[in-house]
Write an enzyme that holds these catalytic residues in place. Structure first.
Site, PDB file in Angstrom:
ATOM      1  N   ILE A 245       0.890  -1.161   0.000  1.00  0.00           N
ATOM      2  CA  ILE A 245       0.000   0.000   0.000  1.00  0.00           C
ATOM      3  C   ILE A 245       0.929   1.212   0.000  1.00  0.00           C
ATOM      4  O   ILE A 245       1.562   1.510   1.007  1.00  0.00           O
ATOM      5  CB  ILE A 245      -0.923   0.023   1.228  1.00  0.00           C
ATOM      6  N   PRO A 246       1.060   1.893  -1.140  1.00  0.00           N
ATOM      7  CA  PRO A 246       2.164   2.847  -1.322  1.00  0.00           C
ATOM      8  C   PRO A 246       1.958   4.215  -0.678  1.00  0.00           C
ATOM      9  O   PRO A 246       1.889   5.249  -1.358  1.00  0.00           O
ATOM     10  CB  PRO A 246       2.263   2.951  -2.847  1.00  0.00           C
ATOM     11  N   CYS A 247       1.905   4.234   0.655  1.00  0.00           N
ATOM     12  CA  CYS A 247       1.770   5.520   1.345  1.00  0.00           C
ATOM     13  C   CYS A 247       3.014   6.385   1.137  1.00  0.00           C
ATOM     14  O   CYS A 247       2.963   7.605   1.335  1.00  0.00           O
ATOM     15  CB  CYS A 247       1.491   5.310   2.830  1.00  0.00           C
ATOM     16  N   HIS A 248       4.113   5.771   0.702  1.00  0.00           N
ATOM     17  CA  HIS A 248       5.336   6.546   0.431  1.00  0.00           C
ATOM     18  C   HIS A 248       5.165   7.467  -0.776  1.00  0.00           C
ATOM     19  O   HIS A 248       5.964   8.386  -0.970  1.00  0.00           O
ATOM     20  CB  HIS A 248       6.521   5.600   0.198  1.00  0.00           C
ATOM     21  N   ARG A 249       4.135   7.250  -1.583  1.00  0.00           N
ATOM     22  CA  ARG A 249       3.909   8.092  -2.766  1.00  0.00           C
ATOM     23  C   ARG A 249       3.060   9.326  -2.460  1.00  0.00           C
ATOM     24  O   ARG A 249       2.708  10.071  -3.370  1.00  0.00           O
ATOM     25  CB  ARG A 249       3.244   7.266  -3.874  1.00  0.00           C
TER      26      ARG A 249
END
Length: 280
Positions: A245-249
């Site tokens: 789940i790409p919360c880094h984006r």
């Protein structure tokens, strides 16, 4: 990781920290290599092996201006854009092969006492991982520096579940995400404990393509809660599945990278790495 791989990872992490802290001065190769006590030639080779690009290019990818450019491009079409899916794995939207299912109240009632959770330790380009799964999918994935502390966090989330240290096929398939070739990647299923609002935010994160960035307020608008940027930020900050789940984006609207549960340098490293491999 082997001892040498761990040393190399820490050197790259230190270099990324130095690049981020001194970006305005645009440090050159000699400056960065000297900071991690390597020759420029050795450092360039090590960095390129790890990140798939040169330190100079990586510097561009995590710069404020680069982030602002991506934010500007993404505002109108990020979540509606059609991406080709038959060419390169890196051009695929996450939601084409990552499916998220929320746990029922019964499944996490009383601390998850009816759940059986397998967990294992793994390696990634961004450090060690603890990954855990139920029969339905991945329920937890986190970067860690301390193995014992990572286990404490998992047990705190599901204190009454039956925990087994066992690597299963669900975990193995999820870990394929760190390979550049995704052609053999099967559908990844996530089985997550969260409120309806959190699940909606996490599902929206899955629609951010690799190599792209968006801001918290864009997420809020997409879920029709334009005044809920702070609540969106809280939901993103409670994401239980790192990287998948790409919360880094998601970054600040100013272009600043912002915070990350697993450390801002790791967030910068992931952003730079994804930008590099999507340009291949």
């Amino acid at each position: 990781m082997t001892v040498q791989q761990n040393i190399n990872y820490n050197r790259i992490a230190e270099a990324i920290h130095y690049i981020r802290a001194n970006f305005k001065e645009q440090p050159n190769l000699d400056d960065i290599a000297g900071k991690v006590h390597l020759s420029p030639f050795h450092f360039q080779r090590l960095f390129s092996e790890w990140a798939g690009t040169t330190p100079k290019k990586f510097l561009q990818y995590i710069s404020l201006e680069y982030a602002k450019k991506l934010l500007k491009e993404s505002q109108a079409t990020l979540f509606e854009a059609a991406f080709e899916t038959g060419l390169s794995g890196t051009s695929r939207l996450h939601d084409l092969f990552i499916k998220l299912e929320g746990m029922t109240p019964a499944e996490y009632k009383n601390g998850g006492e009816c759940l059986s959770i397998n967990y294992s330790f793994a390696e990634s380009p961004f450090g060690n991982l603890l990954v855990a799964s139920t029969l339905k999918g991945i329920c937890y994935m986190a970067f860690y520096d301390d193995e014992a502390a990572a286990l404490v966090s998992l047990h705190a989330m599901f204190p009454r579940a039956a925990h087994h240290q066992r690597l299963d096929l669900i975990q193995q398939n999820a870990l394929f995400i760190f390979r550049n070739d995704w052609t053999k990647l099967n559908e990844i299923k996530l089985h997550l404990k969260g409120t309806d609002f959190q699940i909606k935010v996490w599902e929206t994160l899955l629609k951010i393509p690799m190599g792209r960035l968006t801001a918290y307020n864009n997420i809020a608008r997409h879920i029709n809660k334009p005044q809920a940027s702070r609540a969106v930020g809280t939901a993103i900050g409670s994401n239980p599945v790192a990287f998948l789940i790409p919360c880094h984006r998601v970054i600040q609207s100013t272009g600043e990278i912002g915070g990350y549960m697993w450390g801002p340098n790791r967030k910068a490293a992931i952003i730079g790495w994804e930008a590099a491999i999507t340009e291949l």
